[in-house]
Design a protein around this motif. Structure first.
Motif, PDB file in Angstrom:
ATOM      1  N   LEU A 160       0.809  -1.212   0.000  1.00  0.00           N
ATOM      2  CA  LEU A 160       0.000   0.000   0.000  1.00  0.00           C
ATOM      3  C   LEU A 160       0.850   1.273   0.000  1.00  0.00           C
ATOM      4  CD1 LEU A 160      -2.857  -0.997   2.478  1.00  0.00           C
ATOM      5  CD2 LEU A 160      -2.998  -0.791  -0.009  1.00  0.00           C
ATOM      6  N   ILE A 161       1.975   1.258   0.732  1.00  0.00           N
ATOM      7  CA  ILE A 161       2.788   2.479   0.808  1.00  0.00           C
ATOM      8  C   ILE A 161       3.869   2.530  -0.268  1.00  0.00           C
ATOM      9  CG2 ILE A 161       2.420   2.627   3.303  1.00  0.00           C
ATOM     10  CD1 ILE A 161       5.337   1.737   3.668  1.00  0.00           C
ATOM     11  N   SER A 162       3.982   1.448  -1.057  1.00  0.00           N
ATOM     12  CA  SER A 162       5.037   1.445  -2.081  1.00  0.00           C
ATOM     13  C   SER A 162       4.837   2.560  -3.102  1.00  0.00           C
ATOM     14  CB  SER A 162       5.091   0.083  -2.786  1.00  0.00           C
ATOM     15  OG  SER A 162       3.883  -0.188  -3.465  1.00  0.00           O
ATOM     16  N   TRP A 163       3.568   2.916  -3.371  1.00  0.00           N
ATOM     17  CA  TRP A 163       3.330   3.999  -4.336  1.00  0.00           C
ATOM     18  C   TRP A 163       3.954   5.306  -3.859  1.00  0.00           C
ATOM     19  CZ3 TRP A 163       0.730   8.387  -2.839  1.00  0.00           C
ATOM     20  CH2 TRP A 163       0.014   8.314  -1.649  1.00  0.00           C
ATOM     21  N   LEU A 164       3.918   5.519  -2.533  1.00  0.00           N
ATOM     22  CA  LEU A 164       4.514   6.732  -1.983  1.00  0.00           C
ATOM     23  C   LEU A 164       6.042   6.675  -2.060  1.00  0.00           C
ATOM     24  CD1 LEU A 164       3.924   9.406  -0.555  1.00  0.00           C
ATOM     25  CD2 LEU A 164       3.985   8.184   1.611  1.00  0.00           C
ATOM     26  N   VAL A 165       6.593   5.472  -1.809  1.00  0.00           N
ATOM     27  CA  VAL A 165       8.043   5.294  -1.906  1.00  0.00           C
ATOM     28  C   VAL A 165       8.504   5.514  -3.346  1.00  0.00           C
ATOM     29  CG1 VAL A 165       9.944   3.643  -1.646  1.00  0.00           C
ATOM     30  CG2 VAL A 165       8.095   3.699   0.039  1.00  0.00           C
ATOM     31  N   PHE A 166       7.777   4.951  -4.297  1.00  0.00           N
ATOM     32  CA  PHE A 166       8.163   5.099  -5.701  1.00  0.00           C
ATOM     33  C   PHE A 166       7.999   6.550  -6.167  1.00  0.00           C
ATOM     34  CE2 PHE A 166       6.694   0.452  -6.089  1.00  0.00           C
ATOM     35  CZ  PHE A 166       7.925   0.005  -5.647  1.00  0.00           C
ATOM     36  N   GLN A 167       6.994   7.218  -5.637  1.00  0.00           N
ATOM     37  CA  GLN A 167       6.827   8.636  -5.964  1.00  0.00           C
ATOM     38  C   GLN A 167       8.022   9.442  -5.470  1.00  0.00           C
ATOM     39  OE1 GLN A 167       2.952  10.828  -5.346  1.00  0.00           O
ATOM     40  NE2 GLN A 167       4.165  11.936  -3.837  1.00  0.00           N
ATOM     41  N   SER A 168       8.456   9.153  -4.241  1.00  0.00           N
ATOM     42  CA  SER A 168       9.617   9.846  -3.691  1.00  0.00           C
ATOM     43  C   SER A 168      10.871   9.530  -4.500  1.00  0.00           C
ATOM     44  CB  SER A 168       9.831   9.443  -2.228  1.00  0.00           C
ATOM     45  OG  SER A 168       8.696   9.761  -1.451  1.00  0.00           O
ATOM     46  N   TYR A 169      10.980   8.291  -4.950  1.00  0.00           N
ATOM     47  CA  TYR A 169      12.138   7.885  -5.746  1.00  0.00           C
ATOM     48  C   TYR A 169      12.185   8.659  -7.067  1.00  0.00           C
ATOM     49  CZ  TYR A 169      14.947   4.949  -8.861  1.00  0.00           C
ATOM     50  OH  TYR A 169      15.866   4.504  -9.778  1.00  0.00           O
ATOM     51  N   HIS A 170      11.064   8.730  -7.751  1.00  0.00           N
ATOM     52  CA  HIS A 170      11.043   9.376  -9.068  1.00  0.00           C
ATOM     53  C   HIS A 170      11.169  10.899  -8.971  1.00  0.00           C
ATOM     54  CE1 HIS A 170      10.408   5.783 -11.376  1.00  0.00           C
ATOM     55  NE2 HIS A 170       9.309   5.466 -10.693  1.00  0.00           N
ATOM     56  N   THR A 171      10.791  11.486  -7.834  1.00  0.00           N
ATOM     57  CA  THR A 171      10.893  12.942  -7.698  1.00  0.00           C
ATOM     58  C   THR A 171      12.208  13.383  -7.058  1.00  0.00           C
ATOM     59  OG1 THR A 171       9.706  12.809  -5.584  1.00  0.00           O
ATOM     60  CG2 THR A 171       8.399  13.263  -7.568  1.00  0.00           C
ATOM     61  N   ALA A 172      13.006  12.405  -6.566  1.00  0.00           N
ATOM     62  CA  ALA A 172      14.288  12.756  -5.952  1.00  0.00           C
ATOM     63  C   ALA A 172      15.193  13.427  -6.986  1.00  0.00           C
ATOM     64  CB  ALA A 172      14.954  11.511  -5.380  1.00  0.00           C
TER      65      ALA A 172
END
Length: 526
Positions: A160-172
């Motif tokens: 469920l929280i992976s989408w937030l992790v991936f969002q943070s990864y792509h916006t880093a």
């Protein structure tokens, strides 16, 4: 509509309806602090639920110090549940802020409550370590029952929280930041996905042992006042194989049933203050059996409702409970003999006597022999004068409190607190034909775990609950559990991979849109 949603989010999290742009480094630190306190609160409420099996011990310890019966454990449970709910709701709002790229400006009032929550959990943990440290073994045992489900829950939460992790990864903005985010997520995911390799639960087995027999702890104290004839009758209706009780000697050397001992032993469960003013601090040797049996031993149960179970009783049962008296050992022996039920008991104040023929053991043994009950129905537990008792009553079944004493005496019946034996030790003792009775077991999850471990019997306050269990709450064969584990992990990995690709495409589209807006339109050529 979206604007209203954003305004509501800001109102709850930062208590401001308008977007407040402050230093985001500080705001992110507070978000991590919120996450930390939420995790602690969740862990603490888990400990509270697991330790609920022994909540009566906490209330008893408080009564010993305050001389007033209050259900302190329930108060602690309510406060802990409110704290965990508050922290996690606030955390959800924080995650929604991140999802819609809203500034994280935690209000000072929330910060204050979080500090109070952290203090509460810290003090509770310290109290557990100092006053009740044996309960950590119960928490450890609980993981054998809950770990498979916690692992599945962890996989779902990570997904469920992976989408937030991936969002943070792509916006880093830097490669180092991207590497840190992804490596941290991969390490945590690997630990959660593979932790079943380290899970050892007795309920993951091909061969389920027989259901443990039930022993009524002071009767059925959730259904009637403890150590009263009504309580023992209620436990007998549950199909218990034995009564467990506490025996003391009155002034006229008559054995009677009462758990509390030493001074003020009548204060908690009788109306001694009303019947014998000024004598509520006396010891058992200052009351005759006749005086004891004039006391009301049931009104306290209706008034304090120690197990929150009085509401389940009928009007007639409440009236009966309200009129219970202090029973003698002879009365209980008559009931046990009539219904072919065994009897196990502790002797109080044994250390205050000298010599077998002047001891509690002697008078208790004589009372048992006079009752005519079959000797093998007596499970003799007291250590003092065990060999003298065996000499005058060789038919009693000897029960031991530790393995060393049992082995030294050539015995084969162990009575132990459930948390002092591991599930592996229980299984090994049963393989060696040792009967293992464990006390006090009230919760279904614990009974299920001990059932899978091979316990012979359990002493319980909740015989009316455990008697209806036809099987453990959960029991899986190893290949079925492995199939569930692998299937959930594979599905979660596929979903995560899909979310990763979706976030990458979404971020690419977002950047393309920004680029197109930033490039001026070229003039048309004629």
């Amino acid at each position: 509509m979206i604007s209203i949603f954003r305004t509501c989010l800001r109102g709850v999290y930062s208590c401001h309806c308008n977007s407040q742009h402050r230093r985001q480094n500080s705001a992110c630190c507070w978000f991590f602090f919120l996450s930390f306190v939420s995790l602690l609160a969740l862990s603490w409420i888990y400990v509270c639920f697991i330790a609920f099996n022994d909540h009566d011990d906490v209330n008893w310890e408080a009564f010993q110090k305050l001389k007033k019966w209050v259900n302190w454990y329930m108060i602690m449970m309510i406060v802990s549940a409110v704290l965990a709910t508050y922290c996690h709701l606030l955390l959800v709002f924080g995650l929604l802020h991140l999802a819609i790229r809203e500034p994280l400006n935690l209000h000072w009032l929330h910060k204050g409550f979080l500090f109070l929550g952290l203090l509460y959990v810290t003090l509770g943990t310290a109290g557990l370590c100092i006053e009740w440290k044996g309960e950590w073994q119960t928490v450890y045992m609980s993981f054998q029952a809950t770990a498979p489900f916690l692992q599945l829950g962890g996989v779902v939460a990570l997904t469920l929280i992976s989408w937030l992790v991936f969002q943070s990864y792509h916006t880093a903005e830097t490669a180092a930041c991207k590497v840190f985010i992804m490596m941290t997520f991969l390490v945590v995911s690997a630990a959660v996905f593979l932790c079943p390799l380290a899970i050892r639960s007795p309920c993951v087995t091909k061969n389920l042992p027989p259901k443990p027999a039930l022993v009524g702890h002071r009767g059925a104290p959730m259904l009637a006042p403890e150590n009263t004839m009504m309580s023992f009758r209620k436990s007998m209706e549950c199909g218990v194989v034995a009564f467990e009780t506490d025996v003391q000697l009155s002034k006229d050397m008559k054995p009677f049933l009462m758990h509390d001992n030493d001074s003020s032993f009548l204060l908690r469960t009788t109306d001694v203050k009303t019947k014998f003013p000024g004598r509520e601090g006396d010891k058992h040797t200052n009351f005759t059996l006749q005086e004891l049996q004039t006391l009301n031993a049931g009104e306290w149960f209706i008034r304090t409702d120690p197990f929150q179970s009085v509401s389940s009783l009928s009007k007639e049962e409440k009236m009966e409970a309200n009129n219970q008296t202090v029973p003698s050992l002879s009365e209980l022996l008559v009931m046990a003999k009539m219904h072919n039920v065994s009897l196990m008991f502790d002797l109080k104040n044994e250390k205050n006597t000298t010599g077998f023929f002047n001891s509690d053991s002697h008078y208790t043994t004589e009372t048992i022999k006079k009752s005519g009950i079959s000797p093998d129905k007596i499970w003799w537990l007291p250590l003092e004068y065990r060999h003298d008792v065996r000499r005058v009553a060789p038919g009693f079944k000897q029960v031991y409190k530790n393995v060393q004493e049992m082995n030294a005496d050539g015995g084969s019946f162990l009575n132990k607190k459930y948390s002092l034996l591991s599930t592996h030790e229980i299984s090994e003792l049963r393989k060696n034909n040792v009967s293992v009775n464990l006390w006090v077991v009230n919760e279904r999850w614990l009974f299920s775990l001990l059932w899978c471990s091979g316990a012979s019997s359990v002493t319980t306050n909740a015989c009316h609950i455990l008697k209806d269990m036809s099987k453990p709450d959960w029991h899986l064969e190893p290949y079925i559990y492995m199939g569930i584990w692998i299937s959930v992990d594979v599905i979660a990995l596929l979903l995560m991979f899909g979310l990763f690709l979706w976030q990458r495409r979404r971020q690419h589209a977002f950047r393309q849109n920004i680029y197109e807006r930033s490039v001026p339109l070229l003039p048309r050529t004629t």
